[in-house]
Design a protein around this motif. Structure first.
Motif, PDB file in Angstrom:
ATOM      1  N   ALA A   1     -30.869 -62.683  23.503  1.00 31.51           N
ATOM      2  CA  ALA A   1     -30.905 -61.739  22.532  1.00 31.51           C
ATOM      3  C   ALA A   1     -29.759 -61.780  20.994  1.00 31.51           C
ATOM      4  O   ALA A   1     -28.673 -61.008  21.464  1.00 31.51           O
ATOM      5  N   VAL A   2     -30.216 -62.975  20.805  1.00 31.45           N
ATOM      6  CA  VAL A   2     -29.291 -63.333  19.658  1.00 31.45           C
ATOM      7  C   VAL A   2     -30.482 -64.093  18.025  1.00 31.45           C
ATOM      8  O   VAL A   2     -31.000 -63.803  18.374  1.00 31.45           O
ATOM      9  N   THR A   3     -29.004 -64.027  17.320  1.00 30.78           N
ATOM     10  CA  THR A   3     -29.813 -64.279  16.464  1.00 30.78           C
ATOM     11  C   THR A   3     -29.758 -65.755  15.487  1.00 30.78           C
ATOM     12  O   THR A   3     -30.277 -66.022  14.073  1.00 30.78           O
ATOM     13  N   ALA A   4     -28.805 -66.643  16.452  1.00 32.41           N
ATOM     14  CA  ALA A   4     -28.443 -68.246  15.986  1.00 32.41           C
ATOM     15  C   ALA A   4     -30.424 -68.699  16.260  1.00 32.41           C
ATOM     16  O   ALA A   4     -31.394 -68.623  17.505  1.00 32.41           O
TER      17      ALA A   4
ATOM     18  N   GLY B   1     -40.323 -75.575  20.396  1.00 28.99           N
ATOM     19  CA  GLY B   1     -41.009 -76.584  20.575  1.00 28.99           C
ATOM     20  C   GLY B   1     -42.116 -77.058  19.259  1.00 28.99           C
ATOM     21  O   GLY B   1     -42.357 -75.545  18.674  1.00 28.99           O
ATOM     22  N   GLU B   2     -42.710 -77.775  18.887  1.00 32.14           N
ATOM     23  CA  GLU B   2     -43.724 -77.127  17.664  1.00 32.14           C
ATOM     24  C   GLU B   2     -44.914 -77.046  17.830  1.00 32.14           C
ATOM     25  O   GLU B   2     -45.374 -76.200  17.043  1.00 32.14           O
ATOM     26  N   GLU B   3     -45.639 -77.040  18.827  1.00 33.51           N
ATOM     27  CA  GLU B   3     -46.268 -76.116  19.382  1.00 33.51           C
ATOM     28  C   GLU B   3     -46.401 -74.638  19.119  1.00 33.51           C
ATOM     29  O   GLU B   3     -47.462 -74.157  18.111  1.00 33.51           O
ATOM     30  N   ILE B   4     -45.517 -74.188  19.216  1.00 34.76           N
ATOM     31  CA  ILE B   4     -45.273 -72.795  19.573  1.00 34.76           C
ATOM     32  C   ILE B   4     -44.656 -72.650  17.929  1.00 34.76           C
ATOM     33  O   ILE B   4     -45.477 -71.247  17.483  1.00 34.76           O
ATOM     34  N   VAL B   5     -44.052 -73.310  17.602  1.00 35.74           N
ATOM     35  CA  VAL B   5     -43.794 -73.141  15.457  1.00 35.74           C
ATOM     36  C   VAL B   5     -44.868 -73.275  15.150  1.00 35.74           C
ATOM     37  O   VAL B   5     -45.808 -72.551  14.327  1.00 35.74           O
ATOM     38  N   ARG B   6     -46.063 -73.873  15.530  1.00 34.46           N
ATOM     39  CA  ARG B   6     -47.111 -74.403  14.598  1.00 34.46           C
ATOM     40  C   ARG B   6     -48.357 -73.289  14.503  1.00 34.46           C
ATOM     41  O   ARG B   6     -48.950 -72.393  13.552  1.00 34.46           O
TER      42      ARG B   6
ATOM     43  N   VAL C   1     -39.093 -68.949  10.849  1.00 29.18           N
ATOM     44  CA  VAL C   1     -39.829 -70.107  11.089  1.00 29.18           C
ATOM     45  C   VAL C   1     -38.661 -71.119  10.839  1.00 29.18           C
ATOM     46  O   VAL C   1     -38.719 -71.147   9.465  1.00 29.18           O
ATOM     47  N   LEU C   2     -38.250 -72.251  11.393  1.00 31.98           N
ATOM     48  CA  LEU C   2     -37.388 -73.329  10.823  1.00 31.98           C
ATOM     49  C   LEU C   2     -38.245 -74.592  11.512  1.00 31.98           C
ATOM     50  O   LEU C   2     -37.063 -74.956  12.594  1.00 31.98           O
ATOM     51  N   PRO C   3     -39.177 -75.079  10.489  1.00 31.92           N
ATOM     52  CA  PRO C   3     -39.700 -76.882  11.673  1.00 31.92           C
ATOM     53  C   PRO C   3     -38.638 -77.440  11.541  1.00 31.92           C
ATOM     54  O   PRO C   3     -37.814 -77.566  11.024  1.00 31.92           O
ATOM     55  N   PRO C   4     -39.277 -78.046  12.712  1.00 32.34           N
ATOM     56  CA  PRO C   4     -40.355 -78.681  13.321  1.00 32.34           C
ATOM     57  C   PRO C   4     -40.088 -77.377  14.584  1.00 32.34           C
ATOM     58  O   PRO C   4     -41.640 -77.293  14.884  1.00 32.34           O
ATOM     59  N   ASP C   5     -39.190 -77.384  14.798  1.00 33.00           N
ATOM     60  CA  ASP C   5     -39.281 -76.747  16.137  1.00 33.00           C
ATOM     61  C   ASP C   5     -38.640 -75.331  16.791  1.00 33.00           C
ATOM     62  O   ASP C   5     -38.394 -75.718  17.422  1.00 33.00           O
ATOM     63  N   LYS C   6     -38.278 -74.717  15.991  1.00 30.69           N
ATOM     64  CA  LYS C   6     -37.069 -73.756  15.782  1.00 30.69           C
ATOM     65  C   LYS C   6     -37.593 -71.922  15.500  1.00 30.69           C
ATOM     66  O   LYS C   6     -38.470 -72.392  14.321  1.00 30.69           O
ATOM     67  N   LEU C   7     -37.092 -71.092  16.160  1.00 35.41           N
ATOM     68  CA  LEU C   7     -37.099 -69.624  15.932  1.00 35.41           C
ATOM     69  C   LEU C   7     -35.873 -69.813  15.495  1.00 35.41           C
ATOM     70  O   LEU C   7     -35.067 -69.494  16.141  1.00 35.41           O
TER      71      LEU C   7
END
Length: 316
Positions: free
Chosen positions: A59-62, A67-72, A128-134
């Motif tokens: 429950a954060v906004t940071a 991982g890259e797979e989920i981001v894609r 989405v914050l490529p390559p691996d963050k949301l």
């Protein structure tokens, strides 16, 4: 020709393969099971320890590394969501919970509660914050990957086969599948599209796959999953724009595409839209889609322009 099967992702899977010189089936099964375990640890919304559920629980906004797979997958789903005018959306989980679709019974929500819940749904709340963050804009945002994860998993298992030198196969998970190549006798793979009627198991269409390149065949339907309450039948498919189950007469959509991930997302999105709006969206995106509608107890078929133009798939 050899077939492996098992249980994964809450359903069954089957892999049919052949190769000149034979296939080490025991080794292949181990690799397939290992890949399913890996995918489950990433994408499962039924495991508290999966990467996506850990993201949902935070429950954060940071920014959170997923991982890259989920981001894609998120980026692929967002593109389909935009093409469906927001009907399809991976963040509808709070609405599913509100309606009781995750349990055994349905509860029609109070309109005011429904309106408040809708405010917590929407891709606009997910960055989405490529390559691996949301990053969540709203701390309570939750992502449900079930409408795209199975197609992605089909593709991953197919890639595993090809890495083992197998180029003639069918990979199927819960009815979603991908083909490549031919049968050992040189014949074409034949795939059945189920007649979308509750309580019935029969073939509506038979597809003869004449292409040897990869082809994904994904079907979404309302005829297996629904709830009856207060004299009405409610589909399990929610329109994210209204927060309510769809009410149109389209009961099944089959999509053919080179990419199993895209095909899975599009079949769900087009089912959400229904054939009237769905045909326009499919034609604009060049998607080969077969819509089946139950109109006053009779089944009618509607096809997109790309479906009508198919050259390497014979439809009977």
């Amino acid at each position: 020709m050899q077939t492996l099967s098992g249980l994964a992702q809450g359903t069954t899977w089957h892999v049919t393969v052949w190769r000149q010189g034979g296939v080490d089936i025991a080794s292949l099964r181990r690799r397939i099971n290992t890949e399913f375990e890996r995918l489950d640890g990433l994408l499962s919304n039924y495991r508290d320890d999966s990467v996506i559920e850990q993201f949902n629980a935070a429950a954060v906004t940071a920014p959170i590394a997923v991982g890259e797979e989920i981001v894609r997958l998120i980026e692929a789903a967002r593109a389909v969501s935009e093409a469906s005018a927001g009907c399809y959306d991976l963040t509808v989980k709070p609405l599913f919970d509100l309606w009781g679709f995750t349990g055994e019974s349905l509860t029609v929500p109070d309109p005011a509660v429904l309106a408040r819940t809708r405010e917590r749904v929407g891709f606009r709340h997910l960055v989405v914050l490529p390559p691996d963050k949301l990053r969540k804009v709203l701390p309570g945002l939750r992502v449900d990957l079930s409408s795209i994860a199975q197609g992605y998993s089909v593709g991953r298992i197919a890639m595993l086969l090809e890495a083992a030198g197998i180029v003639d196969y069918i990979v199927e998970i819960g009815g979603e599948l991908q083909t490549r190549g031919r049968k050992p006798d040189g014949g074409h793979w034949r795939i059945g599209v189920e007649r979308p009627l509750p309580g019935e198991r029969s073939v509506e269409k038979a597809l003869t796959i004449k292409r040897e390149a990869q082809l994904a065949i994904m079907t979404s339907g309302t005829y297996r999953h629904y709830y009856d309450a207060q004299g009405r039948r409610y589909s399990h498919v929610l329109d994210a724009r209204t927060g309510r189950p769809i009410t149109h007469d389209t009961v099944s959509v089959t999509v053919l595409d080179d990419d199993p991930t895209r095909a899975d997302a599009w079949s769900t999105a087009l089912l959400c839209l229904g054939h009237a709006a769905g045909l326009r969206a499919a034609d604009q995106a060049g998607i080969a889609a077969l819509f089946i509608a139950d109109e006053n107890g009779r089944l009618w078929e509607h096809v997109s322009t790309a479906w009508s133009a198919l050259q390497d798939v014979e439809v009977q």
